[in-house]
Each structure stands twice: as structure tokens, then as C-alpha cells.
Motif scaffolding. Structure first.
Motif, PDB file in Angstrom:
ATOM      1  N   ILE A 180       0.596   5.312   0.343  1.00 53.75           N
ATOM      2  CA  ILE A 180       0.158   6.680   0.069  1.00 53.75           C
ATOM      3  C   ILE A 180      -1.164   6.589  -0.683  1.00 53.75           C
ATOM      4  O   ILE A 180      -1.237   5.964  -1.747  1.00 53.75           O
TER       5      ILE A 180
ATOM      6  N   ILE B 186      -0.492   9.817   3.951  1.00 54.17           N
ATOM      7  CA  ILE B 186       0.805   9.144   3.957  1.00 54.17           C
ATOM      8  C   ILE B 186       0.906   8.294   5.228  1.00 54.17           C
ATOM      9  O   ILE B 186       0.694   8.804   6.334  1.00 54.17           O
ATOM     10  N   THR B 187       1.224   7.015   5.061  1.00 53.65           N
ATOM     11  CA  THR B 187       1.323   6.121   6.217  1.00 53.65           C
ATOM     12  C   THR B 187       2.724   5.532   6.376  1.00 53.65           C
ATOM     13  O   THR B 187       2.940   4.707   7.254  1.00 53.65           O
TER      14      THR B 187
ATOM     15  N   ALA C  79       6.964   6.043   6.882  1.00 57.17           N
ATOM     16  CA  ALA C  79       7.926   6.981   7.454  1.00 57.17           C
ATOM     17  C   ALA C  79       8.852   7.587   6.397  1.00 57.17           C
ATOM     18  O   ALA C  79       9.156   8.779   6.438  1.00 57.17           O
TER      19      ALA C  79
ATOM     20  N   ALA D 122       6.968  10.118   4.315  1.00 56.52           N
ATOM     21  CA  ALA D 122       6.738  11.313   5.139  1.00 56.52           C
ATOM     22  C   ALA D 122       8.002  12.158   5.216  1.00 56.52           C
ATOM     23  O   ALA D 122       7.946  13.394   5.141  1.00 56.52           O
ATOM     24  N   HIS D 123       9.174  11.510   5.349  1.00 57.18           N
ATOM     25  CA  HIS D 123      10.434  12.246   5.409  1.00 57.18           C
ATOM     26  C   HIS D 123      10.715  12.942   4.082  1.00 57.18           C
ATOM     27  O   HIS D 123      11.171  14.097   4.056  1.00 57.18           O
TER      28      HIS D 123
ATOM     29  N   PHE E 247       8.003  16.041   4.051  1.00 47.06           N
ATOM     30  CA  PHE E 247       8.076  17.103   5.048  1.00 47.06           C
ATOM     31  C   PHE E 247       9.488  17.595   5.335  1.00 47.06           C
ATOM     32  O   PHE E 247       9.665  18.706   5.825  1.00 47.06           O
TER      33      PHE E 247
ATOM     34  N   TYR F 229      -3.474  12.190  13.066  1.00 46.56           N
ATOM     35  CA  TYR F 229      -2.803  12.682  11.861  1.00 46.56           C
ATOM     36  C   TYR F 229      -2.120  14.004  12.178  1.00 46.56           C
ATOM     37  O   TYR F 229      -2.462  14.686  13.146  1.00 46.56           O
ATOM     38  N   THR F 230      -1.157  14.379  11.356  1.00 48.57           N
ATOM     39  CA  THR F 230      -0.636  15.731  11.410  1.00 48.57           C
ATOM     40  C   THR F 230      -1.720  16.684  10.941  1.00 48.57           C
ATOM     41  O   THR F 230      -2.698  16.279  10.294  1.00 48.57           O
TER      42      THR F 230
ATOM     43  N   VAL G 178      -0.092  13.090   7.292  1.00 45.05           N
ATOM     44  CA  VAL G 178       0.650  11.887   7.650  1.00 45.05           C
ATOM     45  C   VAL G 178      -0.062  11.207   8.802  1.00 45.05           C
ATOM     46  O   VAL G 178      -0.439  11.850   9.786  1.00 45.05           O
ATOM     47  N   SER G 179      -0.260   9.892   8.674  1.00 45.22           N
ATOM     48  CA  SER G 179      -0.834   9.108   9.768  1.00 45.22           C
ATOM     49  C   SER G 179       0.259   8.865  10.808  1.00 45.22           C
ATOM     50  O   SER G 179       1.088   7.974  10.668  1.00 45.22           O
TER      51      SER G 179
ATOM     52  N   ILE H  94       2.853   5.295  11.666  1.00 45.55           N
ATOM     53  CA  ILE H  94       4.320   5.277  11.731  1.00 45.55           C
ATOM     54  C   ILE H  94       4.802   4.816  13.098  1.00 45.55           C
ATOM     55  O   ILE H  94       5.706   3.981  13.207  1.00 45.55           O
TER      56      ILE H  94
END
Length: 528
Positions: A99, A112-113, A115, A118-119, A122, A400-401, A425-426, A430
Motif C-alpha cells: 500500500i 493498493i496492490t 488482494a 483491497a478486500h 472495498f 486500476y479501479t 486498487v491495482s 492482483i
């Protein structure tokens, strides 16, 4: 006495009529006074600017932001930003961790790279991370951030998203009202490839550029879903060209991150944005006005997106014409480039590995036979679905998102996430993480054949090509239907290869709105 008074008055008038001559010494003093005032004003402005910079820096340092590269004064890491869209990102991850903070002006970008992180952001803290930033330069194209993709988290976003999902994206309505439309559009797409292949026999070594034909087909499909009928080719091309131009040019500007840049004339591009917006209105508004007339006469096709928008009340008001243009354009742009990009990457990898193409065709012949594939057949074609999933994993449309914003200051893995931060998030990091995927650089559809995967990431994130959490793409289901259906028909209809035996396809990507093939795919196609 009267004569004397008249002489005196004439004397005064003559004196006042004479030009006033400033003595040199007086002029020098006046110039010095003005210079001192100007210097004082400049010094005051400089002091104010310095105070703002120091205050911003101190405020940032009061937060424990995730680590990241040191930037330049004022502009931050602006000139390092492209590194985050290349393979250099992994070098930064090794140095700073999963991060990272990238400071652009006074706006922290939190990358954020991982998973699990990211969970946490988000999904587990979904309501906190569910908002969007509101850069001033993008207000014009989003009707002051009142569309689905850019609305802040709240009533407007919920109402618009609910209308889109219940209006045309839910499987029942989409299937019942537009199954025949999709069949006609996909059949037209197949014919266009066939005609292009026949025309290319005498030129280009017989090869056809894939992207423009798919792009036309997807726009034709989405325009039909949006306005309830198929449009003339000239209209489809005009809408596609105009909205693509807006998509590529309506981006955040430097003055969104460094506010005082707004006072530099050459930094401003408001006029260009106004011209682009007017072009958008000129092209899309006539379609909306025609649909409104059909709606009033009861002749508008039920289930179209514009039909649902004309019925919606947003905070007690009907949507204005300009707002309708924004929402229709959002559907068209949001559903086109991601689908076109994914299909091109899929065909490219299928050409590289002929055994994948052979397996798809074999599956279709076994399940469907000689008739054309229909929508109902898709879930009976697991290998085809695996090819689509592997394409989304290996080549996610977005690197990315879209940027998220928090609804309140919060913590993430012990770090502060302030209100003005942009959280991304990248997606590529992921979906190519070797801790999640074995040999991630290899294109292997079979990895999905016995894999129980939740692409929404609600339980566990392993790949999120459509985002995750409350801001997940509402068109996920419709996009997957289009991807599988179109790819199945293209594979069933044609044999795909390169023009020269042994020639390799260039899989280098480059960022536009989506991550596209840097060298557009050209393919030799033969009717099966």
C-alpha cells in the motif's frame, strides 16, 4: 466691483484650463510609492502562498499516510505518475510495501496492490470507501457529479444505480426485451467481419483490423439498448466518434490537485471542455428528444434505458435534457471500451495458441451442433467461459479501479486515509499475483475449469476486473453475457490466424481509457 469679480473669475478659469505639470521630484516620489505598494502586495501574496504550502505540508504530515516516493515541492510526484502504469510498479511495491502513497500536489493517491487489503477496504469497510472524489474539471461532463460512476455516496447514486440495474441490466428484462436485438446486432457484426475479410483479400495480405469492427458492433448494440431501436450506421459512427473523443480528453487536470494553477491562463482548458460538451449535446440530444416524443405517444420500446430514465424522479424532479445526455453517454462509454478491449485481447491470445481455438470450436460443435450459438447456450460452454475469464485476469480492461474516496477519515492497515485522498486498487497486480495464481504470466484458460470463483470479490478477492464492493460495475452481468456471446459467434463463424505462418502477435499494452493493445490486432479470418 462687479467688473473686478468678473476679472477674478476669468483669471481662475484661465489658471484651471492650463495643463497641470507634475514636478520631476513629485513624479519620482509617486513612482516610488506605487513601487512600494506593488512590492508589498507581491510580498503579501508570496507570504500567503508560503503559509498555505506550509499548512498543507504540516496537515499531511500530521497524518500517518502509507509510505511512498518523495516528490518535488508543490507538485509532489506528478512527474513520477507514469511509473505506476508500468512494470516499475512492482519495484515500488518491493521498496514501500503493498500500500503506497503517491502525492500529487496536495492530493494523496493511495495505491493498493494486495488482494487482502483491497478486500478490507472495498468489502469489509465498503460503506466508508464507497464515495468518489469530485475534481472540478470533470463536473461539466458528469452534470455536477450526478451520474452513476462519479456521484458521491448517497441518495442520488443509489437512485440512479437502482434504476440502471432494474431498468435494463437485470437478466430477465434484458433477455426478454432485447434478445432479438442482440441476435440481430451480433449477426450484423459477423457479416461485417465477413465483408471486411473479402475486401482485404487483394490488399493487406488479406488481414482485417479487429478493433474498429468490434467497436462498431458494441456501440450498435448499446445504442439499441439505450434508445430502444437500431439506428442508422451514420448515427452510430457519429455517436461513437464524439463520445470516444470526450472519453479521452475529459480527464482530471493539474489544477484539480494544485488549486492555484487555476489562475495561470495557459493551464486552463475550460473552453475546450465546453466545446466538447456542446458536441456531445448536438449528437445525443436529438436521440433523446425523439425518444421523449415516442414515450409521450406510448410508442417507445419498453425496457430501454431511456424509457426508465424518463420515468425516474430524482429528489422529486424529472431529469433535465442535459442530465439525460450525461446518463446515456455514461452507459455507452462505460459498456463499450471495456468490452471491445477484452474481446481484442481474447482473439489475440487465441491466435497465439491455436489449440485454444480448436478446443472452443470443438466444444461448440459438441454442445450446439451446426446451428448458430444462442444466449441460452453460453452456460453450457464452460471452456469458452474459461477463455473469457482468463482474458479478464491476464488483461483486465482497467489497470486500476476508478478512484474511490472515503466518507469519513479512517484507518487502513494502521495508516490514515484522509477525506481528500483518492484510493485506487491495482487490478493488474492482483490478477497477476503469483501468490494467488500459478504461473500468472501464462494464458491458461483451463485454470478456471474447476475453480469456484466469485468474480465480485465479495467473499475473497482474487481478481476484480469490474471492481468490488458497493462501487462494483453494475453492468457486470450484461458485460459477461456480451463477451461470451460475441466471442462464441466469432469463433463459430471464422478461423482466426495471422497472415504469415509463425508470425507473433504483439501483446504489449498501452493505457488509454482502458489498457489496449499498443499494436492493434490484424487477423486473417476465413469462414468456417
Amino acid at each position: 466691483m462687479a467688473a473686478q469679480m468678473m476679472k477674478t473669475a476669468l483669471h481662475h478659469n484661465n489658471v484651471s484650463a492650463q495643463p497641470h505639470i507634475l514636478h520631476p521630484s513629485h513624479a519620482h516620489h509617486l513612482f516610488q510609492a506605487h513601487a512600494k505598494s506593488l512590492n508589498a502586495l507581491i510580498a503579501l501574496l508570496a507570504l500567503l502562498l508560503l503559509t498555505i504550502i506550509i499548512w498543507k505540508i504540516l496537515r499531511l504530515r500530521l497524518h500517518k499516510l502509507p509510505p511512498g516516493p518523495r516528490g518535488w515541492p508543490v507538485v509532489g510526484c506528478l512527474f513520477q505518475f507514469k511509473r505506476f502504469f508500468t512494470s516499475e510498479l512492482q519495484d515500488l511495491v518491493k521498496k514501500y510495501g503493498p500500500i503506497i502513497t503517491l502525492q500529487i500536489g496536495f492530493t494523496p493517491f493511495i495505491i493498493i496492490t494486495d488482494a487482502q487489503i483491497a478486500h478490507e477496504a472495498f468489502v469489509e469497510k465498503g460503506s466508508v470507501f464507497a464515495s468518489r472524489p469530485t475534481p472540478p474539471s470533470l463536473a461539466l461532463f458528469s452534470s455536477d457529479f450526478r451520474n452513476i460512476s462519479s456521484s458521491v455516496y448517497g441518495h442520488v447514486w443509489r437512485a440512479l444505480r437502482k434504476n440502471l440495474v432494474s431498468g435494463i441490466i437485470s437478466s430477465s428484462r434484458a433477455s426478454n426485451h432485447f434478445r432479438n436485438v442482440r441476435e440481430q446486432v451480433v449477426q450484423d457484426l459477423v457479416k461485417r467481419f465477413s465483408d471486411a475479410a473479402a475486401a482485404a483479400v487483394a490488399q493487406n495480405g488479406g488481414t482485417v483490423e479487429v478493433r474498429p469492427i468490434i467497436r462498431y458492433g458494441i456501440y450498435n448494440l448499446l445504442l439499441s439498448l439505450c434508445f430502444g431501436k437500431q439506428l442508422e450506421e451514420s448515427v452510430v459512427l457519429e455517436v461513437a466518434q464524439t463520445l470516444k473523443k470526450i472519453l479521452l480528453r475529459s480527464r482530471s487536470r493539474m489544477d484539480d490537485f494544485i488549486p492555484w494553477f487555476r489562475f495561470i491562463p495557459w493551464m486552463q482548458s475550460n473552453e475546450e471542455h465546453r466545446q466538447l460538451r456542446q458536441q456531445q449535446l448536438n449528437v445525443v440530444l436529438p436521440l433523446i428528444q425523439e425518444a421523449k416524443k415516442f414515450h409521450e405517444d406510448g410508442k417507445l420500446r419498453t425496457g430501454s434505458y431511456i424509457d426508465s430514465l424518463l420515468e425516474i424522479d430524482l429528489q422529486g424532479e424529472k431529469l433535465s435534457d442535459e442530465h439525460l445526455v450525461t446518463l446515456c453517454s455514461e452507459l455507452l462509454n462505460g459498456g463499450t471500451d471495456t468490452t471491445v478491449t477484452t474481446l481484442e485481447w481474447a482473439v489475440a491470445n487465441i491466435i497465439i495458441q491455436p489449440q485454444i481455438q480448436a478446443e472452443i470450436v470443438k466444444e461448440i460443435e459438441r454442445v450446439v451442433g451446426k446451428r448458430a450459438v444462442t444466449e441460452e447456450d453460453i452456460h453450457k460452454l464452460p471452456y469458452l467461459e474459461a477463455v473469457v475469464m482468463e482474458t479478464l485476469r491476464r488483461h483486465p480492461p482497467g489497470y486500476y479501479t476508478l478512484p474511490h474516496a472515503v466518507t469519513e477519515p479512517c484507518k487502513l492497515r494502521g495508516y490514515d486515509i484522509p477525506l481528500n485522498a483518492r484510493v485506487l486498487v491495482s487490478v493488474s497486480s492482483i490478477s497477476n499475483d503469483p501468490r494467488i495464481w500459478a504461473n500468472p504470466s501464462e494464458f491458461r484458460p483451463d485454470r478456471f475449469l474447476n475453480l469456484d470463483l466469485d468474480i465480485t470479490g465479495s467473499k475473497k478477492i482474487t481478481m476484480i476486473p469490474f471492481g468490488a464492493g458497493r462501487r462494483i460495475c453494475p453492468g457486470l452481468g450484461l458485460a459477461m453475457l456480451h463477451l461470451n456471446f460475441i466471442l462464441a459467434r466469432l469463433m463459430q463463424s471464422f478461423e482466426w490466424s495471422t497472415s504469415v505462418p509463425g508470425e507473433t502477435v504483439d501483446l504489449t499494452g498501452t493505457p488509454e481509457f482502458t489498457m489496449v493493445m499498443k499494436t492493434p490486432l490484424r487477423a486473417l479470418i476465413k469462414t468456417r
